[in-house]
Structure formats: C-alpha cells, structure tokens
Design an enzyme around this catalytic site. Structure first.
Site, PDB file in Angstrom:
ATOM      1  N   ASP A   1      50.685  44.414  59.087  1.00  0.00           N
ATOM      2  CA  ASP A   1      49.608  43.495  58.699  1.00  0.00           C
ATOM      3  C   ASP A   1      49.433  42.420  59.785  1.00  0.00           C
ATOM      4  O   ASP A   1      49.780  41.262  59.581  1.00  0.00           O
ATOM      5  CB  ASP A   1      50.011  42.876  57.343  1.00  0.00           C
ATOM      6  CG  ASP A   1      48.986  41.905  56.798  1.00  0.00           C
ATOM      7  OD1 ASP A   1      47.828  41.932  57.257  1.00  0.00           O
ATOM      8  OD2 ASP A   1      49.353  41.098  55.914  1.00  0.00           O
TER       9      ASP A   1
ATOM     10  N   SER B   1      25.639  43.941  22.299  1.00  0.00           N
ATOM     11  CA  SER B   1      26.162  43.602  23.623  1.00  0.00           C
ATOM     12  C   SER B   1      25.284  44.173  24.717  1.00  0.00           C
ATOM     13  O   SER B   1      25.423  43.833  25.886  1.00  0.00           O
ATOM     14  CB  SER B   1      27.584  44.137  23.780  1.00  0.00           C
ATOM     15  OG  SER B   1      27.566  45.543  23.734  1.00  0.00           O
TER      16      SER B   1
ATOM     17  N   LYS C   1      33.039  45.440  29.137  1.00  0.00           N
ATOM     18  CA  LYS C   1      32.220  46.588  29.529  1.00  0.00           C
ATOM     19  C   LYS C   1      31.882  46.563  31.018  1.00  0.00           C
ATOM     20  O   LYS C   1      32.520  47.196  31.825  1.00  0.00           O
ATOM     21  CB  LYS C   1      30.948  46.576  28.682  1.00  0.00           C
ATOM     22  CG  LYS C   1      30.318  47.935  28.550  1.00  0.00           C
ATOM     23  CD  LYS C   1      29.367  48.018  27.377  1.00  0.00           C
ATOM     24  CE  LYS C   1      28.066  47.299  27.613  1.00  0.00           C
ATOM     25  NZ  LYS C   1      27.078  47.498  26.563  1.00  0.00           N
TER      26      LYS C   1
HETATM   27  C1  SPV Z   1      47.204  39.911  51.649  1.00  0.00           C
HETATM   28  O1  SPV Z   1      47.219  40.421  50.513  1.00  0.00           O
HETATM   29  O2  SPV Z   1      47.031  40.562  52.673  1.00  0.00           O
HETATM   30  C2  SPV Z   1      47.364  38.464  51.791  1.00  0.00           C
HETATM   31  C3  SPV Z   1      48.108  37.720  50.775  1.00  0.00           C
HETATM   32  O3  SPV Z   1      46.919  37.931  52.763  1.00  0.00           O
HETATM   33  S1  SPV Z   1      49.724  37.637  51.342  1.00  0.00           S
HETATM   34  O4  SPV Z   1      50.214  38.978  51.594  1.00  0.00           O
HETATM   35  O5  SPV Z   1      50.516  36.964  50.322  1.00  0.00           O
HETATM   36  O6  SPV Z   1      49.738  36.856  52.586  1.00  0.00           O
HETATM   37 MG    MG Z   2      46.315  39.237  54.276  1.00  0.00          MG
END
Ligand code: SPV
Ligand code: MG
Length: 444
Positions: free
Chosen positions: A218, A23, A58
């Site tokens: 977010d 490998s 690996k």
């Molecule tokens: C993230 O992981 O930030 C994404 C995917 O954008 S989701 O949260 O499903 O929108």
């Molecule tokens: Mg995202």
C-alpha cells in the site's frame, strides 16, 4: 329502508381506520389497486416510509419523501399521510391504533416475515385486525423496479447520494469493497432485527485493500488508472455511493485530473491524506518512515481540487495524520480548520490507538468550534467503540476500512491448506459456499 341500511354501513365504514405502509417511489397500477381496496374498508391512513428508512432496508429512493407524499396524498381514497420512520410498524400502530392494517400476502415469507409477526402481535394488544390481499407477481412491475436500480447507478444520480445520506442519517456507515463481489456484499447485506433493518450506506475503496487484493504493498504503487478500473468494476454491479481512498492525492497537477475523472464516473467523495513522499499505510504508525505534508502545501492541493471540481455534489475530504504520527490533537485541530478554510468538504481524523479517547477528544473540540462540517472516522484499531458512541461525539461517517479483505484471506488460506493436507477437497467442502448459493449473489 335500503337507503337507511346503506347509511348505517357507511357510518360504520367511516369509523374504521385503515393503515397501509408505503415505501415505494414507483407508483404503478398495483399500488392504486391496493389503495382502492384498502379505502373501501375505512378511512385510509398511509404510513409513508421516510427516505432514511427506505434507504436502509431497500435502496436509496429516487423520489424524496416530499415528492412521494405529494403524489400519494392526491390519490383517490387516501385520507391522511403520516411518517413511518422505521421498517417496523410498531411505533405507528401504537400511536394511531388503526382498526385494520392492510398488506399484500407476500410478506408471509422472507425478510418481512418478522415485521408481519410484530404487526400481528401489536394489533392483538388493542383488538386490531390484519387484512392481507393476494399479491400479484406482475412482470411489468418487476421491470419498473429493475429500471429504478439502473437509474441509481447513473453517475449524475449516484454522485449526490452520499451528501444526501449525510443529511438524512445520524451516522453514515461505509464498508470497504475491492472488487465486484465485495461490492455486492456491501450492496446487498441487510440484517433484520426486531422489525428494523440495517445495511451499509456506502462503499470505501481502500488503498490498502485494493493493493492487497493485487498482491502489492500500500505505497501508491497501484496507480490511479488501476484504481479507476476497480471502481468501475464495483460500479457496474452496485448503486451505493462510493468514497475513494485517494492516498496523498499525488502531485497537485495530477490531483486535479483525478477529481474530474472521479466526478465523471459518479464517485461521491475522495479522501486525501496530508502526507508526502513515499506513503506508507497509516497502521504502521511511527514504525515506518512517513512525512506529513505542510499545512500550506496540502491546503494548496485542496484548493486546486476544489477549483477543478465541476459539480456541487462531489466531496473532497481532508484526512489528518497528526494522531498517527504522534503530533497530538492540537496539531490535528489546527490542520482541520486550515483545510476547511482551503475548501475541504469534510475532515477525516485517523488514529491507530487501541482506545477511542484521542479521537473523541479531537471530535469534541472540533465540534465546539464547527457544528457543520462532516467528520469521518475509521475505528479499525479502536474497534470496541460503537457507531452510536462515535456519533455522540460528532462523527458523521464511520468507515470499516479493511474488514472484507481481512475476512477473505484467512478463509481462502484455510481451504488451500486443507486441500494440500488431505489430497482432496471433501474435508473443506463445509467451509465453501455451495455454488448454488454463490450464484444467487450475482445479478443477471
Ligand atoms: C486504507 O484503508 O487504505 C486506509 C485506512 O487508508 S488505513 O489502512 O487505516 O490507513
Ligand atoms: Mg489507504
């Protein structure tokens, strides 16, 4: 008389077939020595592991299968080379029925032990023999392997590994990483099952997880400079290809700079979603106010990104939010083909349904018209679906988008609660990894 006996021995020697699996992509003196010893036992058949098999158990091979084949077939003593497509020897042993299998004796312990056991059992079925040579733990050879790992992390090499994997594997899996430690988990976790190995192929730097790990929402609040720092932290200790969740990509004027920086860093792909204004996490669906960008605007952003791109390997992937926003598969398909026309290298289709039907529908209809462009899926909510099912519908990359942070949070919270309740840590010790173990995760 003596000559005659030697001839008989020689004939016997030729009759035997000896199988040796390879490998490695760094051929050193140790390998030559084992080839020579094996060749003395008979006609030497090399089972050369395919790139896919090596990458899965690996690390990504620095030299491709073809390059490795060219080198090994020219080593004295090698009679023939055949492909070994799995970590397991069984398919090749049953096909070629070698009289002897040769291996270093180090595989008696550790991850290769079940593979060895399978070899012993398979050889028994037809009267074959396993010969194990003592393994020499040479420091110089270990340094060579370490150097190979360093080479894999060089941006110019790392960047292209995602495209290569898409070409090699029926389905590429990516797991989220949001810091060095989670990067190491994605890099190093391997599961062995019945002679095969499975590990994640790539890392997803999720906006949700990167933000959450900083205690922030977010909403593109964690800026690109901070996201680059996260990527860098992960890159310093890992080698697998990185896919960045680039949110909306921001302003087109900013996105072009992001593309260049990511390429320079050795990131393999950025996925940008066709939303505009204040971006909210897709899993809120229509509960949160979210606006989809127009096909025209988003296509312009993709075009600008592709124009700014300097290397062939980097990928700009367009993420379509039509299913999240309940606009239907038809709208998603229209957007997909427009974004490909604008230069997108792949399409990500997102859904927050509990079942995969609408994603299957999208993939099937997409594949009727386009057999080539890679498709990316994120089965967070429709999580009963398997990678194999998704692949059958034409998906190329499956992203596990947020699982490590979701595992981390409750585990940490439970320990914190236990210490508060008991006024000491004894009760929670079994929920904590021993320090001795955790330090084995960290590379020197
Ligand atoms: C993230 O992981 O930030 C994404 C995917 O954008 S989701 O949260 O499903 O929108
Ligand atoms: Mg995202």
């Amino acid at each position: 008389m003596k000559q005659k006996q030697e001839d008989i021995n020689e004939n016997k020697r030729i009759e035997k077939t000896v199988y040796l699996c390879f490998s490695t992509d760094i051929i050193h003196g140790g390998h030559i020595a084992i080839i020579q010893r094996a060749a003395r036992l008979g006609k030497l058949l090399i089972g050369l592991m395919t790139d896919e098999a090596v990458a899965t158990y690996k690390r990504f091979p620095i030299l491709s299968y073809e390059e490795r084949r060219k080198i090994i077939e020219n080593i004295k003593g090698v009679s023939e080379i055949v492909e070994q497509t799995t970590l397991s020897y069984v398919p090749n042993l049953l096909k070629y029925k070698p009289d002897i299998v040769v291996h270093g004796d180090e595989w008696k312990e550790g991850i290769q032990a079940p593979v060895r056991q399978e070899v012993i059992e398979t050889l028994k079925t037809y009267g074959g023999q396993l010969i194990e040579f003592p393994y020499s733990d040479n420091e110089e050879y270990k340094i060579l392997e370490k150097n190979a790992v360093t080479q894999l992390s060089i941006p110019d090499y790392r960047r292209g590994t995602l495209k290569k994997l898409i070409g090699l594997k029926p389905v590429v899996t990516a797991m989220e990483a949001h810091n060095g430690l989670t990067g190491l988990i994605v890099e190093k976790t391997v599961v062995y099952d019945q002679g095969s190995a499975k590990s994640f192929d790539a890392m997803w730097i999720s906006s949700l997880c990167d933000s959450t790990s900083k205690g922030k929402p977010d909403i593109e609040l964690v800026d690109m400079t901070s996201r680059f720092t996260t990527i860098n932290e992960i890159m310093e200790v890992t080698t697998k290809p990185i896919i960045l969740d680039g949110d909306t990509g921001g302003l087109t004027e900013h996105f072009v700079y992001t593309v260049r920086t990511l390429e320079r860093m050795g990131v393999s792909a950025v996925i940008i979603e066709d939303k505009k204004g204040l971006k909210r996490n897709s899993l809120f669906g229509t509960e949160a106010q979210q606006t989809q960008d127009s096909i025209e605007n988003f296509s312009e952003k993709i075009k600008a990104g592709k124009k700014a791109q300097q290397t062939d390997e980097f990928m700009i992937i367009a993420r379509i939010e039509s299913l999240i926003l309940k606009r239907g598969v038809e709208d998603a398909l229209k957007r997909a083909f427009a974004f490909i026309k604008a230069g997108a290298d792949a399409i990500m289709i997102h859904s927050k349904n509990k079942d995969p039907e609408e994603v299957f529908d999208f993939c099937d209809r997409f594949r009727e018209q386009d057999k080539q462009t890679p498709l990316v899926v994120v089965p967070t909510t429709y999580n009963s679906v398997t990678e194999e099912e998704l692949q059958k519908h034409g998906a190329n990359i499956v992203i596990y988008a947020n699982h490590l942070i979701r595992a981390e949070f409750p585990a940490m919270q439970k320990v914190a609660i236990s210490i508060l309740k008991n006024h000491r840590s004894l009760e929670t010790d079994s929920a904590c990894m021993p320090i001795k173990e955790i330090i084995t995760l960290i590379p020197e």
